[in-house]
Enzyme design. Structure first.
Site: not given
Ligand code: LLP
Length: 414
Positions: A239, A273, A275-276, A316, A342-343, A371
């Site tokens: 997050g 965890e 990601g981003r 978003y 086409c949107e 993402y």
């Molecule tokens: N752990 C869980 C349980 C999650 O659901 C997620 C992301 C993460 C970790 C990783 O979160 P991060 O560190 O990446 O914020 N598609 C959207 C983001 C969806 C996130 C879903 N869950 C976007 O492009 O902003």
């Protein structure tokens, strides 16, 4: 910090000009910087090193096995949400004892796969899921290590689609029933309770919601321990936000410092965890201008990338910085950057001031490493983009551009 910089008016990824990649590999294409990826992984790992945290990369943000391999070499594990992500993580060489399985809707065959691969832990989100995991583990004569995902009802103050820790969201077990759920989990013969999990949302730019959630979880952990329910791990999810535009998200060290005093109060190991925060700013999406169009009231740049390639702006309303690969002299123009799908929702930016752009020019959408490709599709029967990994003055294609044959390969043609 990333390694996408201009030298003499030409945007480079590390030492490679982006226009060269566009020329040689074609567009649209995702370009990742290995040096940036390694740096982010190290910054994150070091920030939490004193807390002995386990870092599991959220594979959903970028699941290319070459990216996962780079992270595996940095000692990072995987947070997966499907059998497909487990397959990729294992293929990339991520050790099974560093793989966590999250997600609100796991299927029996996915549980079976994960159990047979002896992954580290399942983050379970409902009692029905727990029963299915117990039954599946029993059938396989295995024990499943489990953390329950608890929903702390904390407002992450982010986009509603990526906010997950509020009571109204589908995720996790409500606080009120957490204790009872743990007692139940602890009573099951093939379930080994080991941890607690929570993830309140994505692209958080404030530290308070993390701390608020942590304190709630910590208090619950104390209660569980007093009932002799063993909680060895607190998984705080991902997050942490990144800078797409003007945001000033907390640094990993700031997050670590904010959590540390609370973590000390419980005998648990921290799991994260991200990601981003690791992958987001390691990638750019390159697209070529096909046409310019002026309908009298608006100016458009029509490019060869589209919402099927990079869905975030359409989905978003997300902001991605857009930089020309080669900057032209001249007055800034305010334009809409749109794709061929086409949107009307197929746009990358609206009312964006840009230096003059001509057909054939390459634009780079920044912060597309998370993402981006993972959310791409074949909508409008568009073959998915290629992916390229740059290291120093070299690059290689880590996923080929899809072909028309790829589009129909799984359909019966006779
Ligand atoms: N752990 C869980 C349980 C999650 O659901 C997620 C992301 C993460 C970790 C990783 O979160 P991060 O560190 O990446 O914020 N598609 C959207 C983001 C969806 C996130 C879903 N869950 C976007 O492009 O902003």
């Amino acid at each position: 910090m990333d390694f996408f910089t201009y030298h003499n008016g030409e945007l480079h990824c590390e030492e490679v000009p982006l226009s060269r990649i566009a020329q040689e590999v074609g567009t649209p294409v995702y370009v990742y910087s290995q040096r940036t990826l390694e740096r982010h992984a190290q910054v994150f790992t070091q920030a939490f090193a004193n807390l002995n945290a386990m870092i599991c990369f959220a594979v959903k943000s970028n699941s290319n096995i070459h990216i996962l391999r780079v992270l595996a070499e940095q000692g990072i594990g995987a947070d997966i949400v499907s059998g497909g992500e487990l397959y990729r993580a294992l293929k990339a060489g991520i050790p099974r004892e560093k793989i966590l399985f999250a997600g609100v809707g796991k299927k029996a065959d996915e549980m079976e796969y994960a159990l047979s691969e002896d992954i580290f832990m399942f983050n379970v989100e409902s009692m029905e899921e727990l029963d299915l995991l117990q039954a599946t583990a029993k059938r396989l004569n295995k024990t499943a290590s489990v953390a329950l995902r608890v929903n702390p009802d904390v407002d992450a103050r982010t986009h509603p689609y990526i906010s997950t820790g509020l009571k109204e969201n589908k995720f996790g077990i409500p606080m009120e029933s957490a204790l009872e759920s743990y007692r139940y989990a602890h009573s099951l013969s093939c379930i080994r309770v080991r941890g607690i999990h929570c993830h309140i949302g994505s692209q958080l730019t404030a530290i308070e919601p993390f701390v608020d959630a942590f304190v709630i979880i910590k208090n619950l952990v104390r209660e569980l321990l007093s009932e002799n329910i063993p909680i060895e791990y607190i998984d705080m999810g991902g997050g942490l936000g990144i800078t797409y535009d003007q945001e000033k998200p907390p640094l990993p060290t700031e997050l670590a410092a904010a959590i540390a005093p609370h973590l000390k109060e419980v005998p648990c190991r921290l799991i994260l965890e991200p990601g981003r925060a690791i992958a987001g700013n390691t990638g750019a999406f390159l697209t070529r201008v096909l046409f310019t169009k002026d309908n009298g009231s608006r100016k458009f740049l029509i490019v060869d990338g589209a919402m099927n390639d990079l869905a975030r702006p359409s989905l978003y309303g997300s902001f991605h910085d857009i930089r020309p690969a080669v900057v032209r002299e001249g007055n800034t123009e305010v334009v809409d950057i749109v794709g061929p799908v086409c949107e009307s929702g197929d746009f990358f930016a609206k009312n964006r001031p840009l230096p003059p752009c001509h057909p054939g020019d390459i634009l780079s959408l920044m912060s597309a490493g998370a993402y981006g490709f993972t959310m791409s599709s074949n909508y409008n029967s568009r073959p998915r983009a290629a992916e390229v990994l740059v290291s120093g003055d070299r690059y290689r294609v880590i996923r080929q551009r899809e072909t028309y044959e790829d589009l129909t390969r799984l359909e019966e043609l006779s």
